[in-house]
Design a protein around this motif. Structure first.
Motif, PDB file in Angstrom:
ATOM      1  N   LYS A 197       0.829  -1.215   0.000  1.00  0.00           N
ATOM      2  CA  LYS A 197       0.000   0.000   0.000  1.00  0.00           C
ATOM      3  C   LYS A 197       0.864   1.266   0.000  1.00  0.00           C
ATOM      4  CE  LYS A 197      -2.036  -1.251   3.877  1.00  0.00           C
ATOM      5  NZ  LYS A 197      -1.478  -2.590   4.159  1.00  0.00           N
ATOM      6  N   SER A 198       1.814   1.313   0.929  1.00  0.00           N
ATOM      7  CA  SER A 198       2.660   2.505   1.019  1.00  0.00           C
ATOM      8  C   SER A 198       3.499   2.683  -0.240  1.00  0.00           C
ATOM      9  CB  SER A 198       3.583   2.402   2.223  1.00  0.00           C
ATOM     10  OG  SER A 198       2.855   2.309   3.407  1.00  0.00           O
ATOM     11  N   THR A 199       4.021   1.590  -0.727  1.00  0.00           N
ATOM     12  CA  THR A 199       4.848   1.656  -1.929  1.00  0.00           C
ATOM     13  C   THR A 199       4.042   2.189  -3.100  1.00  0.00           C
ATOM     14  OG1 THR A 199       6.078  -0.231  -1.097  1.00  0.00           O
ATOM     15  CG2 THR A 199       6.391   0.318  -3.405  1.00  0.00           C
TER      16      THR A 199
ATOM     17  N   LEU B  42      -3.135   9.534   1.213  1.00  0.00           N
ATOM     18  CA  LEU B  42      -3.005   9.471   2.666  1.00  0.00           C
ATOM     19  C   LEU B  42      -2.575   8.068   3.067  1.00  0.00           C
ATOM     20  CD1 LEU B  42      -6.404  11.192   2.922  1.00  0.00           C
ATOM     21  CD2 LEU B  42      -4.421  12.254   3.983  1.00  0.00           C
ATOM     22  N   ASP B  43      -1.436   7.961   3.727  1.00  0.00           N
ATOM     23  CA  ASP B  43      -0.908   6.645   4.074  1.00  0.00           C
ATOM     24  C   ASP B  43      -1.076   6.365   5.567  1.00  0.00           C
ATOM     25  OD1 ASP B  43       0.314   4.226   4.135  1.00  0.00           O
ATOM     26  OD2 ASP B  43       2.312   4.942   3.561  1.00  0.00           O
ATOM     27  N   GLU B  44      -2.113   5.653   5.894  1.00  0.00           N
ATOM     28  CA  GLU B  44      -2.367   5.276   7.297  1.00  0.00           C
ATOM     29  C   GLU B  44      -2.148   6.441   8.250  1.00  0.00           C
ATOM     30  OE1 GLU B  44      -0.861   1.608   8.654  1.00  0.00           O
ATOM     31  OE2 GLU B  44      -0.885   0.739   6.645  1.00  0.00           O
ATOM     32  N   VAL B  45      -2.859   7.508   7.967  1.00  0.00           N
ATOM     33  CA  VAL B  45      -2.583   8.747   8.693  1.00  0.00           C
ATOM     34  C   VAL B  45      -3.031   8.706  10.150  1.00  0.00           C
ATOM     35  CG1 VAL B  45      -2.508  10.245   6.691  1.00  0.00           C
ATOM     36  CG2 VAL B  45      -4.699   9.729   7.758  1.00  0.00           C
TER      37      VAL B  45
HETATM   38 MG   LIG Z   1       2.398   1.131   4.826  1.00  0.00          MG
END
Ligand SMILES: [Mg+2]
Ligand SMILES: Nc1ncnc2c1ncn2[C@@H]1O[C@H](COP(=O)(O)OP(=O)(O)OP(=O)(O)O)[C@@H](O)[C@H]1O
Lengths: 254, 289
Positions: free
Chosen positions: A49-51, A169-172
């Motif tokens: 996901k982050s990538t 938005l990454d797991e904010v």
């Molecule tokens: Mg991540």
């Protein structure tokens, strides 16, 4: 065919591959996000996901495939990455405000240096946004003097001030104390209602169900299925999705 | 019912606490006495040993002669003024040059390969050459080439040698500071649309420099002393003046004058650095809320 303006999706990922060394993280991602759409990425830890979000903001380079913004490739050769990044906002799990700058300076750095806005104009705009997110009285504070929730809201303001066309938005909320999660989710809900196009990676299934137009389930670097939340959460078609949701329910997060 | 119990301090835990604090107090007094006694014994012993050596009167006259002291002092102080000027110039050039090299080395992407390579060659080369040799080679060698337009002043080449050598070390200090700034800080700056250089300039470098201030200050202390090496080039600095006086009078007291002058700067500087580092550490541990 679909790459005509007005017809194309806001953001399209087309067979995107990304490996770190010989570790394949994205294995042919296909995903399209329409303007004003909110898409949540869910999936087990390490699924990419982050990538994916970092690749969209050109913070990591992809190995293969294509990413298009308004139908135009942003990953082709000769693209000015800085110009692309100015059109996209990203917020990270760990806020990443600059610790040596006040909240106000954090927020105005981008417009002043990347967009060439003059200081007073940038500060006026920043104060307006900070006020909208309940941070006006924190403008002069340094990040280590304010709470995690305030840090994260300031990071969202910093990403918004350049008027991005799309917000990632990454797991904010993952790094926040439970009692601070609500204020940040409220901000995102507000953005969604104003029509902001957003892609968010999240572990908050309840929130995804609440705010997303569509949910995409990632597994081992592939999008296994996408569906509106009502459908994906209650009636997933893929076996992997079912297993993942079962584990989530077990952990009490749905 | 419970009140009397607490008042008698019969609680074993409490007794243990007071016993151990008494132990520490006693221990503290003991270490204090040991520290004073060992200092007195050490320095007293050394003084005794020196003053009772058969040659001490000679040495005393050769190195610590009050007449020679006041006679040589004016020239040596004049020379020391030159040391301070050289130090000043080096202090202007080194941080700048070092920063340029460190930034060159921190740029990413294939386009900057030549700059990175240049920076690596520079640091390897100038860290690898002993400062003494560098001063000799630049100070005597370059003027001997008699290239038109190049300065021939030994002071110029002395400063150049000091700066080139120290900038190589200082660049490495900066680089370690840059590497200690989390990668996410650079990503965040890039995400705002800042260029690579802007990200370094506004997000990374301020934090990097802050990280390495103590190391930089230690370098300053050491530079202040190494400035004396330019006397090799015949520049009439404090050391050179002391030497001239010794050659004329066969008395070494002038060297003591020079030594005291250097100490007069370096000891306060060192104390300041230590104080600063302690304060910086305290501040940092406090700000981690
Ligand atoms: Mg991540
Ligand atoms: N810079 C990197 N170098 C090497 N491996 C990396 C790097 N970044 C990510 N990875 C690896 O890629 C995989 C996917 O990471 P990613 O952070 O995208 O997962 P994620 O879905 O966001 O997980 P999480 O839910 O835990 O945040 C992980 O196995 C991770 O170790």
């Amino acid at each position: 065919m679909t790459s005509k303006p007005g017809v194309a999706s806001k953001l399209e990922l087309d067979n995107v591959h990304k490996a770190f060394g010989d570790k394949h993280v994205l294995n042919g991602i296909n995903l399209a996000i329409d303007e004003h759409e909110v898409v949540c990425l869910i999936g087990p830890s390490g699924c990419g996901k982050s990538t994916l979000l970092r690749c969209v903001d050109l913070l990591d380079t992809i190995d293969q495939g294509d990413i298009r913004l308004d139908g135009d490739s942003i990953t082709a050769r000769g693209i000015d990455g800085n110009a692309v990044r100015r059109r996209i906002g990203i917020v990270f799990q760990s806020y990443n405000l600059f610790p040596h700058m006040s909240v106000l300076d954090n927020v105005t750095l981008g417009p002043r240096r990347a967009l060439g806005m003059d200081r007073s104009e940038a500060e006026a705009k920043a104060m307006e946004l900070l006020d909208r997110f309940g941070l006006a009285d924190k403008a002069q504070d340094y990040p280590n003097r304010i709470s995690g929730g305030q840090n994260q809201r300031a990071a969202i303001v910093r990403a918004l001030i350049g008027d991005p066309e799309i917000l990632l938005l990454d797991e904010v909320t993952s790094a926040l104390d439970p009692e601070l999660v609500g204020e940040v989710l409220g901000v995102i809900r507000d953005l969604a209602s104003r029509g902001m196009t957003m892609v968010l990676a999240t572990h908050e299934m309840g929130f995804a169900r609440d705010v997303a137009n569509r949910v995409a389930f990632l597994h081992e670097g592939k999008v296994l299925e996408t569906a509106p939340p009502a459908e994906l959460f209650t009636n997933p078609t893929e076996e992997r999705t079912k297993q993942f949701l079962a584990r989530v329910i077990e952990a009490g997060r749905l | 019912m419970t009140e009397p119990k607490t008042k008698t301090s019969g609680d074993p835990a409490e007794r243990r606490v007071s016993a151990s604090s008494a132990f520490f107090a006693e221990e503290g007094a003991k270490t204090g006495i040991i520290a004073v006694a060992s200092t007195v014994i050490f320095f007293g012993g050394a003084a005794l040993l020196i003053s009772r050596s058969s040659n001490w009167p000679n040495v005393k006259d050769q190195f610590f002669n009050p007449e020679n002291f006041s006679e040589s002092a004016p020239d040596v102080i004049d020379g020391f003024w030159l040391n301070i000027q050289l130090f000043f110039w080096a202090m202007l050039i080194i941080p700048l040059l070092a920063m340029i090299v460190a930034v060159m080395r921190s740029l990413r992407g294939p386009a900057f390969m030549p700059l990175r390579l240049l920076a690596v060659i520079y640091t390897d080369l100038f860290r690898g050459i002993p400062l003494y040799l560098l001063i000799v080679v630049l100070g005597f060698g370059v003027p001997a080439l008699q290239i038109n337009g190049l300065p021939t002043s030994p002071a110029f080449w002395g400063i150049a040698a000091l700066s080139l050598s120290y900038a190589a070390y200082t660049a490495e200090i900066y680089r370690s500071g840059i590497d200690a700034v989390p990668e996410s800080q650079r990503s965040s700056a890039r995400a705002l649309g800042l260029t690579q250089w802007q990200s370094l300039r506004f997000a990374v470098l301020p934090q990097a420099v802050r990280n390495v201030v103590p190391a930089l200050m230690n370098t300053v202390v050491s530079l202040q002393k190494d400035v004396a090496l330019v006397s090799i080039l015949g520049i009439r600095d404090a050391v050179r003046e002391a030497e001239i006086y010794k050659t004329r009078t066969f008395n070494y007291t002038s060297y003591i004058v020079a030594t005291l002058l250097f100490l007069a700067i370096s000891i306060p500087l060192t104390r300041f650095v230590d104080w600063y580092i302690a304060r910086d550490r305290a501040e940092r541990s406090q700000s981690q809320v």
